[in-house]
Motif scaffolding. Structure first.
Motif, mmCIF file in Angstrom:
data_model
loop_
_atom_site.group_PDB
_atom_site.id
_atom_site.type_symbol
_atom_site.label_atom_id
_atom_site.label_comp_id
_atom_site.label_asym_id
_atom_site.label_seq_id
_atom_site.Cartn_x
_atom_site.Cartn_y
_atom_site.Cartn_z
ATOM 1 N N LEU A 166 2.693 12.567 4.055
ATOM 2 C CA LEU A 166 1.629 11.702 4.308
ATOM 3 C C LEU A 166 2.140 10.205 4.907
ATOM 4 C CD1 LEU A 166 -1.370 11.209 4.484
ATOM 5 C CD2 LEU A 166 -1.316 10.152 2.276
ATOM 6 N N GLU A 167 1.857 9.890 6.119
ATOM 7 C CA GLU A 167 2.136 8.512 6.620
ATOM 8 C C GLU A 167 1.290 7.764 6.831
ATOM 9 O OE1 GLU A 167 4.469 9.474 10.312
ATOM 10 O OE2 GLU A 167 6.256 10.589 8.920
ATOM 11 N N GLU A 168 0.005 8.325 7.115
ATOM 12 C CA GLU A 168 -0.961 7.347 7.207
ATOM 13 C C GLU A 168 -2.444 8.078 6.833
ATOM 14 O OE1 GLU A 168 -0.790 6.486 11.333
ATOM 15 O OE2 GLU A 168 -2.334 7.897 11.897
ATOM 16 N N LEU A 169 -3.320 7.096 6.710
ATOM 17 C CA LEU A 169 -4.753 8.037 6.288
ATOM 18 C C LEU A 169 -5.949 7.098 6.831
ATOM 19 C CD1 LEU A 169 -5.994 6.452 3.631
ATOM 20 C CD2 LEU A 169 -3.927 7.808 2.426
ATOM 21 N N ARG A 170 -7.111 7.645 6.866
ATOM 22 C CA ARG A 170 -8.174 6.655 7.462
ATOM 23 C C ARG A 170 -9.400 6.691 6.229
ATOM 24 N NH1 ARG A 170 -8.042 5.259 12.937
ATOM 25 N NH2 ARG A 170 -6.314 6.278 14.019
ATOM 26 N N GLN A 186 -11.321 14.845 -6.132
ATOM 27 C CA GLN A 186 -10.251 15.274 -6.893
ATOM 28 C C GLN A 186 -9.203 14.149 -7.143
ATOM 29 O OE1 GLN A 186 -8.388 19.108 -6.123
ATOM 30 N NE2 GLN A 186 -6.899 18.689 -7.840
ATOM 31 N N PHE A 187 -8.929 13.656 -5.920
ATOM 32 C CA PHE A 187 -7.647 12.868 -5.915
ATOM 33 C C PHE A 187 -7.993 11.219 -5.876
ATOM 34 C CE2 PHE A 187 -6.128 16.737 -3.941
ATOM 35 C CZ PHE A 187 -5.141 16.873 -5.061
ATOM 36 N N GLU A 188 -7.315 10.289 -6.427
ATOM 37 C CA GLU A 188 -7.251 8.751 -6.311
ATOM 38 C C GLU A 188 -5.849 8.254 -5.979
ATOM 39 O OE1 GLU A 188 -8.889 7.129 -9.726
ATOM 40 O OE2 GLU A 188 -10.953 8.258 -9.569
ATOM 41 N N ALA A 189 -5.964 7.299 -5.216
ATOM 42 C CA ALA A 189 -4.568 6.815 -4.785
ATOM 43 C C ALA A 189 -4.484 5.397 -4.912
ATOM 44 C CB ALA A 189 -4.152 7.258 -3.544
ATOM 45 N N GLU A 190 -3.149 4.809 -5.312
ATOM 46 C CA GLU A 190 -2.785 3.424 -5.236
ATOM 47 C C GLU A 190 -1.861 3.128 -4.179
ATOM 48 O OE1 GLU A 190 -1.853 2.492 -9.135
ATOM 49 O OE2 GLU A 190 -3.744 2.604 -9.998
ATOM 50 N N ALA A 191 -2.070 2.257 -3.212
ATOM 51 C CA ALA A 191 -1.016 2.170 -2.303
ATOM 52 C C ALA A 191 -0.896 0.622 -1.853
ATOM 53 C CB ALA A 191 -1.795 3.053 -1.089
ATOM 54 N N LEU A 192 0.174 0.287 -1.694
ATOM 55 C CA LEU A 192 0.456 -0.951 -0.827
ATOM 56 C C LEU A 192 0.574 -1.131 0.257
ATOM 57 C CD1 LEU A 192 1.543 -3.828 -1.651
ATOM 58 C CD2 LEU A 192 3.790 -3.175 -1.411
ATOM 59 N N ILE A 193 -0.517 -1.875 1.175
ATOM 60 C CA ILE A 193 -0.581 -1.922 2.504
ATOM 61 C C ILE A 193 -0.340 -3.343 2.962
ATOM 62 C CG2 ILE A 193 -2.176 0.233 2.532
ATOM 63 C CD1 ILE A 193 -4.648 -1.761 2.855
ATOM 64 N N GLN A 194 -0.238 -3.241 4.423
ATOM 65 C CA GLN A 194 -0.055 -4.713 5.256
ATOM 66 C C GLN A 194 -1.161 -4.941 5.816
ATOM 67 O OE1 GLN A 194 3.522 -5.233 7.095
ATOM 68 N NE2 GLN A 194 2.869 -7.122 8.075
ATOM 69 N N ALA A 245 -8.758 2.169 12.299
ATOM 70 C CA ALA A 245 -7.238 1.954 12.287
ATOM 71 C C ALA A 245 -6.592 2.638 11.242
ATOM 72 C CB ALA A 245 -6.819 0.304 12.291
ATOM 73 N N PRO A 246 -5.467 3.352 11.397
ATOM 74 C CA PRO A 246 -4.843 4.087 10.155
ATOM 75 C C PRO A 246 -4.502 3.181 9.087
ATOM 76 C CG PRO A 246 -3.354 3.925 11.904
ATOM 77 C CD PRO A 246 -4.800 3.295 12.504
ATOM 78 N N LEU A 247 -4.575 3.542 7.880
ATOM 79 C CA LEU A 247 -4.014 2.898 6.707
ATOM 80 C C LEU A 247 -2.790 3.438 6.445
ATOM 81 C CD1 LEU A 247 -6.163 2.216 3.588
ATOM 82 C CD2 LEU A 247 -3.703 2.766 3.463
ATOM 83 N N LYS A 248 -1.518 2.689 6.572
ATOM 84 C CA LYS A 248 -0.044 3.157 6.210
ATOM 85 C C LYS A 248 0.465 2.632 5.243
ATOM 86 C CE LYS A 248 0.603 3.279 11.237
ATOM 87 N NZ LYS A 248 1.433 2.974 12.484
ATOM 88 N N PRO A 249 0.374 3.258 4.058
ATOM 89 C CA PRO A 249 0.686 2.835 2.850
ATOM 90 C C PRO A 249 2.339 2.751 2.807
ATOM 91 C CG PRO A 249 0.311 5.219 2.600
ATOM 92 C CD PRO A 249 0.112 4.714 4.193
ATOM 93 N N HIS A 250 2.963 1.540 2.346
ATOM 94 C CA HIS A 250 4.178 1.246 2.009
ATOM 95 C C HIS A 250 4.638 2.103 0.551
ATOM 96 C CE1 HIS A 250 4.842 -1.134 5.419
ATOM 97 N NE2 HIS A 250 3.577 -1.822 4.915
ATOM 98 N N ARG A 251 3.859 2.249 -0.307
ATOM 99 C CA ARG A 251 4.036 2.906 -1.510
ATOM 100 C C ARG A 251 2.933 3.373 -2.028
ATOM 101 N NH1 ARG A 251 5.802 -1.327 -4.583
ATOM 102 N NH2 ARG A 251 3.733 -1.900 -5.533
#
Length: 527
Positions: free
Chosen positions: A246-250, A195-203, A218-224
């Motif tokens: 949501l602060e992080e996802l894998r 159902q969901f799609e996301a766009e994120a800025l990660i380092q 390792a967790p993916l921590k999106p800045h945006r």
């Protein structure tokens, strides 16, 4: 030559013909009084006669909503309806049908078709509505949707029998089950790929970190983060609160299927076996090339062209397992700690069985104590099997530090040369008698299980003036679930094995623990 019937007259003829066919078929046909509901008729089926098949309170009612279209077929095999009408019709939880009557030029019925708004046809309606929403074209009263009724519809004879058969086949015999399935489709069609799609800025901190992200290590921590609700591949901005915290996802890498992992030592000892799942990592050229990840609930194995890496999942002090799970994990860690073990991955149809040497000792806490604890767990499981018991509780690693009495029982009953021993100042025997034999019995517990056991004890005289008698070994006699009367049990065991010397557990004092942390072998002395 007669003039061609105008569209209004064609519509009225079709409606009257439909009503007559319903009457002749024994159906109840109710015409809509307001032409904005998306349906022209509600057609109800007769109920099962009272006293037959089902009791009165369980007789189902079955009905369908029907949009009727009548045509001369001069413009081809397509009909057009407003999207707003189909919106209301298709979303009704009961059967939603489009019935098409094709008339001859004189108004006589020629053929009939039924388009059932379920499955692919329901998905088509929902997709058109989603597309209109994405384009902000909310005025769907002026948007049409067309159907090739010969292609997507089912043809039936325009007779009472033909109409009844077509409607019955569409509605089925279980209206409750139909409604449940229709509601499921209304909720899930178009979300088959999620159902969901996301766009994120990660380092990303480097190739190894990137590989860990893609492997889900390792967790993916999106800045945006921007989240979209994607249905039929058409995305709309997500408006809910599900991702607010949501602060992080894998990520979950592509799976290769299940596998089996076995860890063996260099001798004849028992191996450790685990069920796992294999994942393929990204085809990275650096730093070590593509990775193969094997994951189990307890540990992960990472395979790269130059090396194998073994890592436990979390800290051992934080883990919580059953006794059997602890046995496999501790045995595996003990074998690998020697630096002479092998690890085999098998049981996957897509990858052949592969074996690796584990020749680099593992690092971590409690490594010196692991062999003793592993030996105790295997032994306790064996005693439970002999007693007809099974442990199902989950507990933490700290429980092993409080298991001295249970570990002593394992040592006495299972070790060929027990390190536990008894020392006595005197025994009530004649000096000239042969080396005495006695009976030791007791009850002990670990985790969620308790046992009662007995063993024959062999003694010898010593030169120690303070402790003249010392045990030299044990012979296991009995183990069973914990008894209520321990004293009675001891007397029965002494009688059964003809032993006169009985060591009452109430008269035993455990000597202080040795300096080696976790040593279960504590000598016992009499009071």
């Amino acid at each position: 030559m007669e003039s061609e019937l105008d569209p209004d007259r064609i519509g009225r003829i079709g409606e009257r013909q439909f009503e007559v066919l319903c009457e002749r078929a024994g159906l109840y046909c109710n015409k809509s009084a307001v032409d904005v509901m998306g349906w022209d008729f509600i057609v109800e089926f007769p109920m099962v006669p009272a006293g037959q098949a089902l009791p009165l309170d369980q007789r189902p009612t079955n009905a369908a909503r029907v949009q009727l279209k009548s045509t001369l077929g001069r413009a081809g095999n397509r009909i057009r309806l407003s999207l707003s009408a189909i919106d209301r019709l298709a979303k009704d939880p009961r059967a939603a049908l489009i019935v098409v009557f094709r008339l001859r030029a004189d108004g006589e019925l020629q053929s009939a078709y039924l388009v059932h708004l379920i499955g692919n046809e329901l998905a088509r309606v929902l997709r058109r509505l989603r597309l209109a929403e994405a384009r902000k074209a909310h005025d769907i009263n002026h948007t049409d949707i067309s159907y090739d009724y010969e292609k997507v519809g089912v043809r039936f004879e325009p007779t009472p029998t033909g109409l009844l058969a077509a409607l019955s086949a569409s509605c089925g015999q279980n209206p409750g089950a139909y409604t449940i399935e229709k509601q499921r489709q209304l909720a899930e069609l178009g979300y088959e790929n999620g159902q969901f799609e996301a766009e994120a800025l990660i380092q990303i901190e480097g190739p190894e970190h990137f590989s860990n992200l893609l492997l889900g290590l390792a967790p993916l921590k999106p800045h945006r983060l921007r989240v979209f609700d994607s249905r039929f591949g058409i995305r709309l901005p997500y408006q809910g609160t599900l991702f607010d915290d949501l602060e992080e996802l894998r990520l979950t890498p592509p799976t290769l299927g299940n596998c089996e992992i076995s860890i063996r030592g260099c001798g004849f000892g028992q191996a450790a076996r685990f069920d796992g799942e294999m994942f393929i990592g990204p085809p990275m050229a650096e730093p070590h090339g593509p990775e193969l990840l094997v994951r189990t609930p307890n540990f992960i194995v990472r395979l790269t062209p130059p090396a194998l890496k073994f890592e436990t999942v979390g800290l051992i002090d934080d883990m919580e397992h059953t006794l059997e799970e602890w046995a496999e994990l501790l045995r595996a860690l003990t074998l690998m700690a020697t630096g002479r073990a092998t690890l085999t991955i098998a049981g996957n149809d897509r990858i052949p069985s592969i074996t690796f040497p584990v020749d680099q000792p593992i690092t971590g806490p409690c490594l010196e104590e692991l062999p003793l604890i592993s030996e105790f767990v295997d032994g306790w499981l064996r005693l439970l099997t002999n007693a007809g018991l099974r442990s199902t509780a989950r507990f933490k690693f700290d429980a092993f530090w409080e298991s001295n009495e249970a570990r002593m029982a394992v040592d006495i009953l299972l070790k060929p040369k027990s390190e536990a021993h008894f020392e006595f100042q005197t025994l009530n025997i004649e000096e000239s008698s042969p080396p005495p034999e006695g009976l030791y019995f007791n009850s002990t517990s670990f985790a969620d299980t308790s046992i009662t056991f007995s063993a024959k004890v062999f003694f010898e005289q010593t030169d120690d003036p303070e402790w003249r008698y010392r045990s030299t070994g044990f012979e296991a006699l009995d183990v069973r679930p914990k008894v209520d009367d321990l004293e009675e049990y001891g007397m029965d065991q002494a009688t059964a094995y003809d032993l006169k010397l009985i060591i009452d557990p109430r008269n035993i004092t455990l000597a202080p623990r040795r300096e080696a942390v976790g040593d279960p072998n504590t000598p016992a002395r009499n009071k």
